[in-house]
Each structure stands twice: as C-alpha cells, then as structure tokens.
Motif scaffolding. Structure first.
Motif, PDB file in Angstrom:
ATOM      1  N   THR A  10       1.006  -1.168  -0.027  1.00  0.00           N
ATOM      2  CA  THR A  10      -0.090  -0.093  -0.079  1.00  0.00           C
ATOM      3  C   THR A  10       0.872   1.318   0.003  1.00  0.00           C
ATOM      4  O   THR A  10       0.344   2.201  -0.233  1.00  0.00           O
ATOM      5  CB  THR A  10      -0.905   0.043   1.326  1.00  0.00           C
ATOM      6  OG1 THR A  10      -0.237  -0.351   2.409  1.00  0.00           O
ATOM      7  CG2 THR A  10      -2.122  -0.777   0.927  1.00  0.00           C
ATOM      8  N   THR A  11       2.273   1.122   0.541  1.00  0.00           N
ATOM      9  CA  THR A  11       3.119   2.404   0.413  1.00  0.00           C
ATOM     10  C   THR A  11       3.870   2.270  -0.676  1.00  0.00           C
ATOM     11  O   THR A  11       4.782   3.475  -0.849  1.00  0.00           O
ATOM     12  CB  THR A  11       3.711   2.559   1.747  1.00  0.00           C
ATOM     13  OG1 THR A  11       4.337   1.157   2.233  1.00  0.00           O
ATOM     14  CG2 THR A  11       2.594   3.024   2.698  1.00  0.00           C
ATOM     15  N   THR A  12       4.055   1.342  -1.510  1.00  0.00           N
ATOM     16  CA  THR A  12       4.994   1.468  -2.641  1.00  0.00           C
ATOM     17  C   THR A  12       4.114   0.868  -4.071  1.00  0.00           C
ATOM     18  O   THR A  12       4.016  -0.196  -4.196  1.00  0.00           O
ATOM     19  CB  THR A  12       6.230   0.200  -2.428  1.00  0.00           C
ATOM     20  OG1 THR A  12       5.408  -1.151  -2.192  1.00  0.00           O
ATOM     21  CG2 THR A  12       6.772   0.429  -1.581  1.00  0.00           C
ATOM     22  N   GLN A  13       3.215   1.939  -4.377  1.00  0.00           N
ATOM     23  CA  GLN A  13       2.288   1.666  -5.492  1.00  0.00           C
ATOM     24  C   GLN A  13       2.912   1.386  -6.938  1.00  0.00           C
ATOM     25  O   GLN A  13       2.171   1.012  -7.731  1.00  0.00           O
ATOM     26  CB  GLN A  13       1.279   2.757  -5.375  1.00  0.00           C
ATOM     27  CG  GLN A  13       0.182   2.901  -4.184  1.00  0.00           C
ATOM     28  CD  GLN A  13      -0.672   1.839  -4.184  1.00  0.00           C
ATOM     29  OE1 GLN A  13      -0.679   0.968  -4.948  1.00  0.00           O
ATOM     30  NE2 GLN A  13      -1.465   1.903  -3.197  1.00  0.00           N
ATOM     31  N   TYR A  14       4.151   1.772  -6.660  1.00  0.00           N
ATOM     32  CA  TYR A  14       4.836   1.574  -8.147  1.00  0.00           C
ATOM     33  C   TYR A  14       5.920   0.362  -8.018  1.00  0.00           C
ATOM     34  O   TYR A  14       6.715   0.534  -8.798  1.00  0.00           O
ATOM     35  CB  TYR A  14       5.641   2.655  -8.668  1.00  0.00           C
ATOM     36  CG  TYR A  14       4.415   3.943  -8.718  1.00  0.00           C
ATOM     37  CD1 TYR A  14       3.450   3.871  -9.725  1.00  0.00           C
ATOM     38  CD2 TYR A  14       4.455   5.007  -7.951  1.00  0.00           C
ATOM     39  CE1 TYR A  14       2.523   4.886  -9.709  1.00  0.00           C
ATOM     40  CE2 TYR A  14       3.527   5.918  -8.042  1.00  0.00           C
ATOM     41  CZ  TYR A  14       2.437   6.098  -8.960  1.00  0.00           C
ATOM     42  OH  TYR A  14       1.604   6.914  -9.137  1.00  0.00           O
ATOM     43  N   GLY A  15       5.708  -0.388  -6.979  1.00  0.00           N
ATOM     44  CA  GLY A  15       6.740  -1.306  -6.876  1.00  0.00           C
ATOM     45  C   GLY A  15       7.842  -0.965  -5.709  1.00  0.00           C
ATOM     46  O   GLY A  15       8.137   0.485  -5.794  1.00  0.00           O
ATOM     47  N   ASN A  16       8.482  -1.811  -4.924  1.00  0.00           N
ATOM     48  CA  ASN A  16       9.534  -1.365  -4.057  1.00  0.00           C
ATOM     49  C   ASN A  16      10.673  -1.193  -4.673  1.00  0.00           C
ATOM     50  O   ASN A  16      11.048  -2.207  -5.312  1.00  0.00           O
ATOM     51  CB  ASN A  16       9.548  -2.431  -2.773  1.00  0.00           C
ATOM     52  CG  ASN A  16      10.382  -2.110  -1.842  1.00  0.00           C
ATOM     53  OD1 ASN A  16      10.797  -1.078  -1.508  1.00  0.00           O
ATOM     54  ND2 ASN A  16      11.016  -3.127  -1.209  1.00  0.00           N
ATOM     55  N   HIS A  17      11.351  -0.139  -4.469  1.00  0.00           N
ATOM     56  CA  HIS A  17      12.670   0.017  -4.905  1.00  0.00           C
ATOM     57  C   HIS A  17      13.962  -0.046  -4.118  1.00  0.00           C
ATOM     58  O   HIS A  17      14.919   0.043  -4.622  1.00  0.00           O
ATOM     59  CB  HIS A  17      12.586   1.332  -5.780  1.00  0.00           C
ATOM     60  CG  HIS A  17      12.787   2.620  -4.883  1.00  0.00           C
ATOM     61  ND1 HIS A  17      11.747   3.142  -4.244  1.00  0.00           N
ATOM     62  CD2 HIS A  17      13.849   3.151  -4.257  1.00  0.00           C
ATOM     63  CE1 HIS A  17      12.230   4.113  -3.271  1.00  0.00           C
ATOM     64  NE2 HIS A  17      13.103   4.290  -3.368  1.00  0.00           N
ATOM     65  N   GLU A  18      13.362  -0.236  -2.826  1.00  0.00           N
ATOM     66  CA  GLU A  18      14.590  -0.341  -1.782  1.00  0.00           C
ATOM     67  C   GLU A  18      15.184  -1.745  -1.770  1.00  0.00           C
ATOM     68  O   GLU A  18      14.446  -2.540  -1.832  1.00  0.00           O
ATOM     69  CB  GLU A  18      14.026   0.044  -0.490  1.00  0.00           C
ATOM     70  CG  GLU A  18      13.430   1.324  -0.147  1.00  0.00           C
ATOM     71  CD  GLU A  18      12.717   1.528   1.121  1.00  0.00           C
ATOM     72  OE1 GLU A  18      12.895   0.662   1.930  1.00  0.00           O
ATOM     73  OE2 GLU A  18      12.167   2.565   1.514  1.00  0.00           O
ATOM     74  N   PRO A  19      16.367  -1.623  -1.334  1.00  0.00           N
ATOM     75  CA  PRO A  19      17.116  -3.055  -1.142  1.00  0.00           C
ATOM     76  C   PRO A  19      16.705  -3.596   0.012  1.00  0.00           C
ATOM     77  O   PRO A  19      16.204  -2.850   1.094  1.00  0.00           O
ATOM     78  CB  PRO A  19      18.469  -2.638  -1.059  1.00  0.00           C
ATOM     79  CG  PRO A  19      18.723  -1.150  -0.997  1.00  0.00           C
ATOM     80  CD  PRO A  19      17.526  -0.510  -1.288  1.00  0.00           C
ATOM     81  N   ILE A  20      16.671  -4.966   0.181  1.00  0.00           N
ATOM     82  CA  ILE A  20      16.090  -5.627   1.117  1.00  0.00           C
ATOM     83  C   ILE A  20      17.237  -5.858   2.331  1.00  0.00           C
ATOM     84  O   ILE A  20      18.290  -5.836   2.108  1.00  0.00           O
ATOM     85  CB  ILE A  20      15.536  -6.857   0.811  1.00  0.00           C
ATOM     86  CG1 ILE A  20      16.524  -7.656   0.375  1.00  0.00           C
ATOM     87  CG2 ILE A  20      14.278  -6.948  -0.031  1.00  0.00           C
ATOM     88  CD1 ILE A  20      16.035  -9.322   0.562  1.00  0.00           C
TER      89      ILE A  20
END
Lengths: 313, 277
Positions: free
Chosen positions: B150-160
């Motif tokens: 819900t907070t990354t509507q364009y996909g998550n770009h952060e490294p895990i």
C-alpha cells in the motif's frame, strides 16, 4: 540318465560328455551378483575343457530389475539360450525371482536351488498405507519344496551373515550348486578366488564351504518339517501385517478457514474443499497418514491419529 | 511403539483452545511456524511453566498469545528488550521471543543488534512475511524488489534487509533461516536454537496471503510457499550449486554457530570479580 552330472569329477576332457549340453539358469534381483555367479560357473566349465555359452540380461543393477543369466556347457553348444522347461539347474538368488523362472526348470530331473531371502520390488508396493499387503509372492517355501522334487531352499543370506560376510550370500549358493554339478571342489575355489576382491578370498572360501556343507547334510524330511514351521510363523506374521494401519483424520471444522493448502499438498488427493470451503476427507481409505496436511495446516485444524502398527506393537 | 504413541505430540496440550480459531488470515504461514515451535518445545520436553513467550506487535505478536505458557505481549519493537530483562531476572525460564520483520528490523532494529551483541541466552523467532500485514500492508525492510504494497504503489525500489547477515554481524551465537514449507526442518532448527547457549536468531520465511500475496498476485498459500521453495536453497546444497539456483541469493538452514561466552554468565562472573576488589 541324470543330466545333472555330466562328467565324473576329475575327467578333464569332454569326450565322454553327453551330446545334450547342461543348462544352468541363474536368476536374481539386480545388484545381487547374478552375473558374478554365472561368470564363475562359465569360467570353471571352460577351465575343465567344455564349450560354454553364456547369455544374460544385465544393467538392471538398480535393485528392482530382474536379472537372469543362461549358462550352457557341454561338448558342443549351439544356442546360448535355454528353452522353457529345459534348465537342468535353476539357481535363484531371490525367492520370488526363483518362482518367476520355475517354468524354465526341467520338471522331471531339474534341480531348484533358491535363496529364501525376500526383496520386495517397488512395483509390488501398490498401497502406501503402512502395514498394507505388498503383493509379494505368497507361495511358501514348504509348498514349493513339496511340488518340486529336487529342490533346495536355503537362507544363504543368513548363513553368510553368520559367517560375518553378508555380501558372500551368492558364494554360499555357489557352494550348494557345486554339489549338483560334481566338479572338483578345489577347481570351484580356484575360480571363485579369481572373481572376488583379493581381500575377501578367505571369507568367500568359507562361504562356499558353508553352502557346500549345507547341501551335503541336506535331509529332505527334516527340512520339510522345518519349512512347515517356518511357514506357520511366516503366515502368522503376514496375517498380522495384513491389518493395514488406517490413520484417522480429525478436522476441526470450526477452526478451518479454507485456505486450500492441505488439498493442494495431499499426495494421495484424498482431501477436498466442500461447499462451505471447509476441508473434508473424501476418501479415508486412500489416506496413508503421511501428516503433510497436519504439518501445513496454518489453522492447526487437522490432527492425524495413527494407531500403533500391530506388527511393531 | 506404544511409548512413542504416548509421547506423541498433541498440539492441543500447548495452545489456549478457547481462543481458537486464531485471528490469522486463511493460509497465513504464522500458524505453521507456531506449530513447528510448539513441536520443538514438546520434543525438548520443556515444561510449559518454565516457558516464557515474549512477543511484540503485529501479526507475529499475536501468535504468542495462543500458546498456553507464560506469555508476554509487549510494545512495538521491544520484545527483545523485555525478554532481556525477564531472562536476567528469571534465568531459569526458557525465554522465546516471537517477532516480525517490521517489529524486529525496523522499529526494534536497535534492540536486535544489541541483543545479538550481548549474546544473552534467548531464542528469537523472526516471522518474515515481507510486509506490515496487520496495519494494512505497508512496505517493510524485507519487502522484495518490485513488490507492491500500500505504500509502494509503483513497486518497491529499496534494497532488502538480510536479517541473518545483520544478526551474524552483530554477534549472535546462533543464526538460522528456514521456510514454513519445510516444517520438520524448521522444527529441528528451532530445537537446535533453543538448545544453543547464547543468543539464537531464526528467520522464519512466512507468507502473507491475504495482504501481500493478493496485492502481488502471488496465488494462494500453496503457491506462495512453493515460490519460496524455488527462491531459497538449503546450505547443505553447497555454495556453487546454491549460487546458481537461488534468485534471492539466500540460504536456509544453520548459517552460523558461535560458542562465545553467554551474557548472563559473563555478567555474573564480572560482578563477582568487581565485588571482591
């Protein structure tokens, strides 16, 4: 004419050999050493001056494939294979394999030498429920020994294990075979020592002697009695193990949330979702009690109850 | 055999049946992890009165409440801090911390590294479902690349965040990772972790079907756990095969075992020495 004894013990030449070659059929399960046994026999005959032809099905050494080897020796041998009902000696390294090839044995004068050890083939295990009937041959040693006149059934694996070398079970059978063919014992031992690993020559010689001794002291009446007792014990075991252990599945319907994971992972496909989206056991007979559904149920709603097996209890 | 039957694991002896069915969504991997934990406790023969479960906030935090033992539902991100105090006050208790990826790595990240550093005899079970499930599916430090929340509507770009590497770096005595699909292996890993004298950190790869799986079109729980199985390889596969087969480059199994001094014993020895002076 007794075809089991083609030659006097120390006659080297085949001049006095019967025109018809002697047929020895060796059968067993892949990996047991059928080829080794037949090679020993073939080399021995060759050393003693016979013409030998050997034909085999091999490459089944993955424990489960049937392996057989035809050995024909005599003055002149044309065909390498033995006709049905024409084998003079049938050596079976495994019990059911022996029964499978029994029609190849000469019904009047043939000798049947069989190891009584059971190796249940994977294809006989059609039912995966614990304790279920395996479909392995049900003929008892006693029944077969009674119907085949010239028959020797021994637990070669047991004899070899008692000697401390379970792997030499087929050498024990060679020892028994040596009494049926009347070749010089020393020649047998010499050939065997060429075929087994150098470290095990002594052990194999002992195993050969044990098998030889077993056949020499063979008394049909006592053995029949022994086998009958063995049969009684064996069938009692079978009767007990025939009671297949059926697991019961306890599904707490109130806890099931219908996530479908048990239905998708059940290897027997005996679970399904009903119209309320609750897991139900559709075919209790197929459930093997593997517990995969119990392990994976996120709602802790499935419990598998497996009673103790009557055999193990 | 009859003995075995008597000692057979019956999960109902270890749960608060009156609270069931539990609140978790259909197919949530946390339930499988709960079962593995209780089976490990049963196998080790730990008395329920000697077992303390400390949990934080989130879906994982609620898991602890279903266990019929001494349970302690603490504040967000602080279960390790509470557990440290509990273990020092009552060293006779077997303290197990159940926490989640957000609880342990984001809000309680600082507590995790210091718990690892101290090497107190605790077992920390981090149930990683890659998302803040309870609060509506926000991105968490372990959300994989390009996953929608819900907070990354364009996909998550952060490294895990590789939690096991963090625990190894911070000095944990025992580090392991396992997925819920391999439940017997997970049980055995938890058994080893509990038996280890020192801080044991286990990352349990759980799955959030309703919030995370649905948003990312990952199928139901069965498909999600199978996808996990394709993503991870046991350390027993060896390095070379492992490197080629693992898309996420992570291993399961026992990743680290280090027998350095346990905190409570070291603390006691240190104090005795100082008091003598």
């Amino acid at each position: 004419m007794n075809r089991r004894v083609p030659l006097k013990a120390d006659t080297p030449a085949a001049s006095s050999a019967p025109e018809r070659p002697t047929n020895v059929l060796i059968v067993g399960v892949g990996g047991q050493g059928v080829i080794m046994v037949s090679k020993v026999l073939a080399s021995l005959c060759q050393e003693l001056g016979y013409q030998v032809k050997q034909s085999e099905v091999h490459g089944m050494a993955k424990r489960g494939g049937a392996v057989f080897s035809h050995v024909r020796f005599g003055h002149t041998v044309y065909s390498p294979t033995i006709l049905e009902g024409d084998a003079d000696v049938l050596v079976a390294l495994e019990w059911a394999e022996g029964l499978r090839w029994l029609p190849y044995l000469n019904q009047d004068s043939g000798t049947f030498i069989a190891d009584t050890q059971h190796i249940v083939p994977p294809f006989a295990c059609r039912n995966r429920i614990r304790g279920a009937d395996s479909g392995y041959s049900r003929e008892t040693v006693h029944e077969v020994m009674e119907s085949v006149a010239n028959s020797f059934a021994l637990d070669a694996l047991q004899i070899a294990t008692e000697l401390g070398v379970p792997k030499a079970a087929n050498t024990v059978l060679l020892g028994t075979l040596s009494t049926a063919l009347e070749f010089p014992v020393d020649a047998w031992k010499g050939v065997i020592s060429k075929f087994v690993p150098p470290k095990t020559v002594e052990a194999n010689t002992r195993a050969f002697e044990a098998g030889h001794e077993w056949a020499l002291t063979f008394d049909r009446e006592t053995r029949l009695k022994e086998w009958q007792e063995h049969t009684a014990r064996f069938s009692a075991e079978i009767a007990r193990s025939d009671v297949a252990v059926t697991s019961t599945l306890e599904i707490t319907e109130a806890w099931c949330k219908g996530c479908d994971i048990c239905v998708k992972f059940c290897p027997e496909r005996c679970l399904a979702m009903d119209e309320r989206q609750i897991a139900v056991l559709t075919d209790p007979d197929r459930c093997t009690g593997c517990r995969i559904c119990e392990w994976l149920c996120p709602d802790l709603a499935i419990a598998v109850h497996t009673p103790a097996s009557p055999v193990e209890a | 055999m009859s003995d075995v039957a008597q000692n057979q694991f019956n999960i109902r002896e270890y749960i608060r049946e009156n609270l069931f069915p539990h609140f978790m969504c259909p197919g949530c991997g946390h339930g499988i992890a709960l079962r593995a934990l209780l089976n490990a406790v049963h196998d080790l023969g730990i008395d329920k009165n000697q077992l303390a479960i400390v949990s934080g906030i989130g879906c994982s935090g609620r898991v602890g409440a279903y266990i019929d033992a001494n349970t302690f539902h603490t504040t967000h991100g602080r279960p390790l801090a509470f557990a440290t105090g509990l273990k020092l006050a009552r060293p006779d208790l077997e303290v197990i911390v159940i926490t989640g990826d957000g609880d342990c790595l984001a809000i309680g990240g600082n507590h995790l590294i210091h718990a690892c550093r101290r090497n107190l005899n605790l077992t920390c079970l981090m149930l990683n479902n890659e998302v803040y499930g309870m609060t509506g599916g926000q991105v968490s430090p372990t959300t994989s690349a390009d996953r929608f929340t819900t907070t990354t509507q364009y996909g998550n770009h952060e490294p895990i965040f590789d939690a096991c590497k963090l625990a190894e770096g911070a000095g944990a005595g025992f580090v392991g990772r396992e997925m819920t699909l391999q439940t017997p292996a997970l049980r055995d890993l938890i058994k080893e972790a509990i038996a280890h004298d020192g801080f044991s950190f286990i990352e349990v790869l759980s799955d959030c079907t309703e919030i995370f799986g649905r948003k990312n079109d990952m199928g139901e729980s069965a498909e999600m756990v199978l996808a996990q199985k394709a993503d991870f390889r046991s350390v027993s596969y060896g390095t070379e095969i492992g490197e080629t087969f693992k898309p996420r480059g992570m291993k399961t199994g026992v990743l680290l075992r280090d027998d350095r001094p346990e905190y409570a014993m070291a603390y006691k020895r240190h104090n005795e020495k100082k008091l003598k002076q």
